[in-house]
Design a protein around this motif. Sequence first.
Motif, PDB file in Angstrom:
ATOM      1  N   GLY A 174     -12.693  -2.846   2.225  1.00  0.00           N
ATOM      2  CA  GLY A 174     -11.443  -3.020   1.484  1.00  0.00           C
ATOM      3  C   GLY A 174     -10.861  -1.726   0.965  1.00  0.00           C
ATOM      4  N   VAL A 175     -11.158  -0.615   1.641  1.00  0.00           N
ATOM      5  CA  VAL A 175     -10.738   0.689   1.131  1.00  0.00           C
ATOM      6  C   VAL A 175      -9.225   0.880   1.204  1.00  0.00           C
ATOM      7  CG1 VAL A 175     -11.021   1.881   3.354  1.00  0.00           C
ATOM      8  CG2 VAL A 175     -11.249   3.163   1.208  1.00  0.00           C
ATOM      9  N   VAL A 176      -8.552   0.226   2.151  1.00  0.00           N
ATOM     10  CA  VAL A 176      -7.096   0.366   2.260  1.00  0.00           C
ATOM     11  C   VAL A 176      -6.394  -0.481   1.205  1.00  0.00           C
ATOM     12  CG1 VAL A 176      -5.077  -0.016   3.747  1.00  0.00           C
ATOM     13  CG2 VAL A 176      -7.203   0.907   4.724  1.00  0.00           C
ATOM     14  N   ASP A 177      -6.867  -1.725   1.057  1.00  0.00           N
ATOM     15  CA  ASP A 177      -6.239  -2.618   0.087  1.00  0.00           C
ATOM     16  C   ASP A 177      -7.142  -3.808  -0.192  1.00  0.00           C
ATOM     17  OD1 ASP A 177      -3.975  -3.446  -1.552  1.00  0.00           O
ATOM     18  OD2 ASP A 177      -3.664  -5.047  -0.094  1.00  0.00           O
ATOM     19  N   SER A 178      -7.111  -4.277  -1.425  1.00  0.00           N
ATOM     20  CA  SER A 178      -7.776  -5.522  -1.824  1.00  0.00           C
ATOM     21  C   SER A 178      -6.913  -6.161  -2.905  1.00  0.00           C
ATOM     22  CB  SER A 178      -9.185  -5.264  -2.378  1.00  0.00           C
ATOM     23  OG  SER A 178     -10.049  -4.779  -1.377  1.00  0.00           O
ATOM     24  N   ALA A 226      -3.816   1.999  13.053  1.00  0.00           N
ATOM     25  CA  ALA A 226      -5.198   2.372  12.703  1.00  0.00           C
ATOM     26  C   ALA A 226      -6.175   1.223  12.953  1.00  0.00           C
ATOM     27  CB  ALA A 226      -5.266   2.805  11.246  1.00  0.00           C
ATOM     28  N   ASP A 227      -5.665   0.036  13.192  1.00  0.00           N
ATOM     29  CA  ASP A 227      -6.490  -1.129  13.538  1.00  0.00           C
ATOM     30  C   ASP A 227      -7.567  -1.397  12.486  1.00  0.00           C
ATOM     31  OD1 ASP A 227      -7.257  -3.304  15.011  1.00  0.00           O
ATOM     32  OD2 ASP A 227      -8.433  -2.175  16.479  1.00  0.00           O
ATOM     33  N   HIS A 228      -7.135  -1.416  11.226  1.00  0.00           N
ATOM     34  CA  HIS A 228      -8.069  -1.694  10.132  1.00  0.00           C
ATOM     35  C   HIS A 228      -8.473  -3.169  10.152  1.00  0.00           C
ATOM     36  CE1 HIS A 228      -7.578   2.186   8.191  1.00  0.00           C
ATOM     37  NE2 HIS A 228      -6.261   2.050   8.214  1.00  0.00           N
ATOM     38  N   PRO A 229      -9.735  -3.482   9.880  1.00  0.00           N
ATOM     39  CA  PRO A 229     -10.131  -4.886   9.784  1.00  0.00           C
ATOM     40  C   PRO A 229      -9.512  -5.545   8.554  1.00  0.00           C
ATOM     41  CG  PRO A 229     -11.930  -3.466   9.070  1.00  0.00           C
ATOM     42  CD  PRO A 229     -10.869  -2.563   9.628  1.00  0.00           C
ATOM     43  N   VAL A 230      -9.249  -6.847   8.662  1.00  0.00           N
ATOM     44  CA  VAL A 230      -8.731  -7.648   7.550  1.00  0.00           C
ATOM     45  C   VAL A 230      -9.712  -8.798   7.341  1.00  0.00           C
ATOM     46  CG1 VAL A 230      -6.778  -8.979   6.662  1.00  0.00           C
ATOM     47  CG2 VAL A 230      -6.367  -7.072   8.233  1.00  0.00           C
ATOM     48  N   LEU A 242      -6.281  -4.806  -9.246  1.00  0.00           N
ATOM     49  CA  LEU A 242      -6.285  -5.603  -8.019  1.00  0.00           C
ATOM     50  C   LEU A 242      -5.078  -6.534  -7.947  1.00  0.00           C
ATOM     51  CD1 LEU A 242     -10.070  -6.632  -7.812  1.00  0.00           C
ATOM     52  CD2 LEU A 242      -8.883  -4.983  -6.347  1.00  0.00           C
ATOM     53  N   VAL A 243      -4.557  -6.919  -9.108  1.00  0.00           N
ATOM     54  CA  VAL A 243      -3.393  -7.814  -9.159  1.00  0.00           C
ATOM     55  C   VAL A 243      -2.129  -6.959  -9.115  1.00  0.00           C
ATOM     56  CG1 VAL A 243      -2.186  -9.598 -10.454  1.00  0.00           C
ATOM     57  CG2 VAL A 243      -4.687  -9.498 -10.504  1.00  0.00           C
ATOM     58  N   LYS A 244      -1.358  -7.097  -8.036  1.00  0.00           N
ATOM     59  CA  LYS A 244      -0.179  -6.253  -7.857  1.00  0.00           C
ATOM     60  C   LYS A 244       1.100  -6.915  -8.340  1.00  0.00           C
ATOM     61  CE  LYS A 244      -2.076  -3.558  -4.051  1.00  0.00           C
ATOM     62  NZ  LYS A 244      -1.768  -2.855  -2.785  1.00  0.00           N
ATOM     63  N   SER A 245       1.073  -8.211  -8.532  1.00  0.00           N
ATOM     64  CA  SER A 245       2.257  -8.913  -8.998  1.00  0.00           C
ATOM     65  C   SER A 245       2.504  -8.616 -10.466  1.00  0.00           C
ATOM     66  CB  SER A 245       2.100 -10.421  -8.785  1.00  0.00           C
ATOM     67  OG  SER A 245       3.184 -11.112  -9.326  1.00  0.00           O
ATOM     68  N   LYS A 246       3.758  -8.388 -10.803  1.00  0.00           N
ATOM     69  CA  LYS A 246       4.108  -8.060 -12.182  1.00  0.00           C
ATOM     70  C   LYS A 246       4.033  -9.268 -13.106  1.00  0.00           C
ATOM     71  CE  LYS A 246       7.732  -5.849 -14.967  1.00  0.00           C
ATOM     72  NZ  LYS A 246       9.057  -5.178 -14.957  1.00  0.00           N
ATOM     73  N   ASN A 247       4.398 -10.448 -12.586  1.00  0.00           N
ATOM     74  CA  ASN A 247       4.540 -11.618 -13.452  1.00  0.00           C
ATOM     75  C   ASN A 247       3.635 -12.786 -13.112  1.00  0.00           C
ATOM     76  OD1 ASN A 247       6.771 -10.377 -14.857  1.00  0.00           O
ATOM     77  ND2 ASN A 247       8.027 -10.827 -13.068  1.00  0.00           N
ATOM     78  N   VAL A 248       2.987 -12.772 -11.942  1.00  0.00           N
ATOM     79  CA  VAL A 248       2.187 -13.916 -11.498  1.00  0.00           C
ATOM     80  C   VAL A 248       0.712 -13.531 -11.461  1.00  0.00           C
ATOM     81  CG1 VAL A 248       1.786 -15.590  -9.667  1.00  0.00           C
ATOM     82  CG2 VAL A 248       4.113 -14.780 -10.131  1.00  0.00           C
ATOM     83  N   ARG A 249      -0.111 -14.336 -12.099  1.00  0.00           N
ATOM     84  CA  ARG A 249      -1.554 -14.105 -12.121  1.00  0.00           C
ATOM     85  C   ARG A 249      -2.250 -15.109 -11.206  1.00  0.00           C
ATOM     86  NH1 ARG A 249      -3.108  -9.449 -14.064  1.00  0.00           N
ATOM     87  NH2 ARG A 249      -5.140 -10.376 -14.434  1.00  0.00           N
ATOM     88  N   PRO A 250      -3.391 -14.733 -10.615  1.00  0.00           N
ATOM     89  CA  PRO A 250      -4.144 -15.703  -9.805  1.00  0.00           C
ATOM     90  C   PRO A 250      -4.593 -16.878 -10.657  1.00  0.00           C
ATOM     91  CG  PRO A 250      -4.964 -13.456  -9.483  1.00  0.00           C
ATOM     92  CD  PRO A 250      -4.034 -13.410 -10.653  1.00  0.00           C
ATOM     93  N   VAL A 266       0.845  -1.204   0.000  1.00  0.00           N
ATOM     94  CA  VAL A 266       0.000   0.000   0.000  1.00  0.00           C
ATOM     95  C   VAL A 266       0.876   1.249   0.000  1.00  0.00           C
ATOM     96  CG1 VAL A 266      -1.714   1.327   1.307  1.00  0.00           C
ATOM     97  CG2 VAL A 266      -1.917  -1.159   1.155  1.00  0.00           C
ATOM     98  N   ILE A 267       1.916   1.244   0.831  1.00  0.00           N
ATOM     99  CA  ILE A 267       2.774   2.426   0.904  1.00  0.00           C
ATOM    100  C   ILE A 267       3.813   2.450  -0.219  1.00  0.00           C
ATOM    101  CG2 ILE A 267       2.425   2.591   3.385  1.00  0.00           C
ATOM    102  CD1 ILE A 267       5.238   1.535   3.781  1.00  0.00           C
ATOM    103  N   CYS A 268       4.006   1.297  -0.861  1.00  0.00           N
ATOM    104  CA  CYS A 268       4.887   1.211  -2.035  1.00  0.00           C
ATOM    105  C   CYS A 268       4.051   0.661  -3.198  1.00  0.00           C
ATOM    106  CB  CYS A 268       6.075   0.300  -1.767  1.00  0.00           C
ATOM    107  SG  CYS A 268       7.212   0.876  -0.500  1.00  0.00           S
ATOM    108  N   PRO A 269       3.275   1.512  -3.852  1.00  0.00           N
ATOM    109  CA  PRO A 269       2.336   1.035  -4.886  1.00  0.00           C
ATOM    110  C   PRO A 269       3.007   0.786  -6.238  1.00  0.00           C
ATOM    111  CG  PRO A 269       2.131   3.395  -4.642  1.00  0.00           C
ATOM    112  CD  PRO A 269       3.168   2.958  -3.628  1.00  0.00           C
ATOM    113  N   TYR A 270       3.941  -0.156  -6.244  1.00  0.00           N
ATOM    114  CA  TYR A 270       4.689  -0.474  -7.453  1.00  0.00           C
ATOM    115  C   TYR A 270       4.501  -1.964  -7.774  1.00  0.00           C
ATOM    116  CZ  TYR A 270       6.863   3.721  -5.552  1.00  0.00           C
ATOM    117  OH  TYR A 270       7.064   4.958  -5.000  1.00  0.00           O
ATOM    118  N   PRO A 271       4.716  -2.374  -9.016  1.00  0.00           N
ATOM    119  CA  PRO A 271       4.569  -3.798  -9.358  1.00  0.00           C
ATOM    120  C   PRO A 271       5.487  -4.674  -8.512  1.00  0.00           C
ATOM    121  CG  PRO A 271       4.722  -2.456 -11.346  1.00  0.00           C
ATOM    122  CD  PRO A 271       5.050  -1.541 -10.202  1.00  0.00           C
TER     123      PRO A 271
END
Length: 248
Positions: A202-206, A158-162, A178-186, A116-121
């Motif tokens: 899921g506002v922080v991350d999904s 911040a105690d965000h729910p997961v 939603l897919v953050k991996s550069k080379n691997v797909r679900p 989240v803090i490093c939004p890079y592939p």
Amino acid sequence: MMEFSTQALFREDSYLREAEASVLAVNDQGGIILDRTIFYATSGGQPGDVGYFERQDGSRIEIAGTVTGRTKNEIIHLPAPGQALVGPGETLRLVIDWPRRHLLMRMHTACHLLTVICPYPITGASVSTDDSRVDFDLPEAGPGKEEATERLMELVRADHPVFIRQIGEDELAANPGLVKSKNVRPPQGAGSVRLVCIGDEGVVDSQPCGGTHVASTAEIGEIHIGKIEKKGRENRRFRLRFGPLPVS
């Protein structure tokens, strides 16, 4: 050879520490396949669970690792050397090494926050109990250790729910971000994709993930960026470690 499928109880509840299961088969290497399991199998950078099986006579079979077989649904439990043999149909009590699993759950969730803090592939990742890493496609210098740690701990405190939710493969295709991996797909073909979500709705991350995670970010506890390494021209490796950032 027959293909087996194990119900992965950990996908619905990461906090299960014990369960009962029946032996479906034992493969040629001695690996035990059950009808269901709480043992996470090595995947996505997270190591498989260890622990033990208890037989009806009270004796134990130590489990040194857990892996997948020919499919993700075939989960194989690897006994430590010298353990007694079990047979199909036998009922066992499963007990995971909970302190180790909980450390992995905390670390894995922290790795999600790091993305989240490093939004890079993402080009690679590895989760361990004390020193995890996430590699990013980041040609320019990103945040330093101090800044990244401060932002990471803001999300922890911040105690965000997961939580977990399922989406259709068509919805994932419509939201490729939603897919953050550069080379691997679900994995495709199951009809739905498991998302790990952080924050209300899921506002922080999904992001798609099959691993185990804690129920809130506060459960991660104190964590810091121990090291940032340059790995090649366009890759930087961020190392996560528990505890406060050491004073330099």
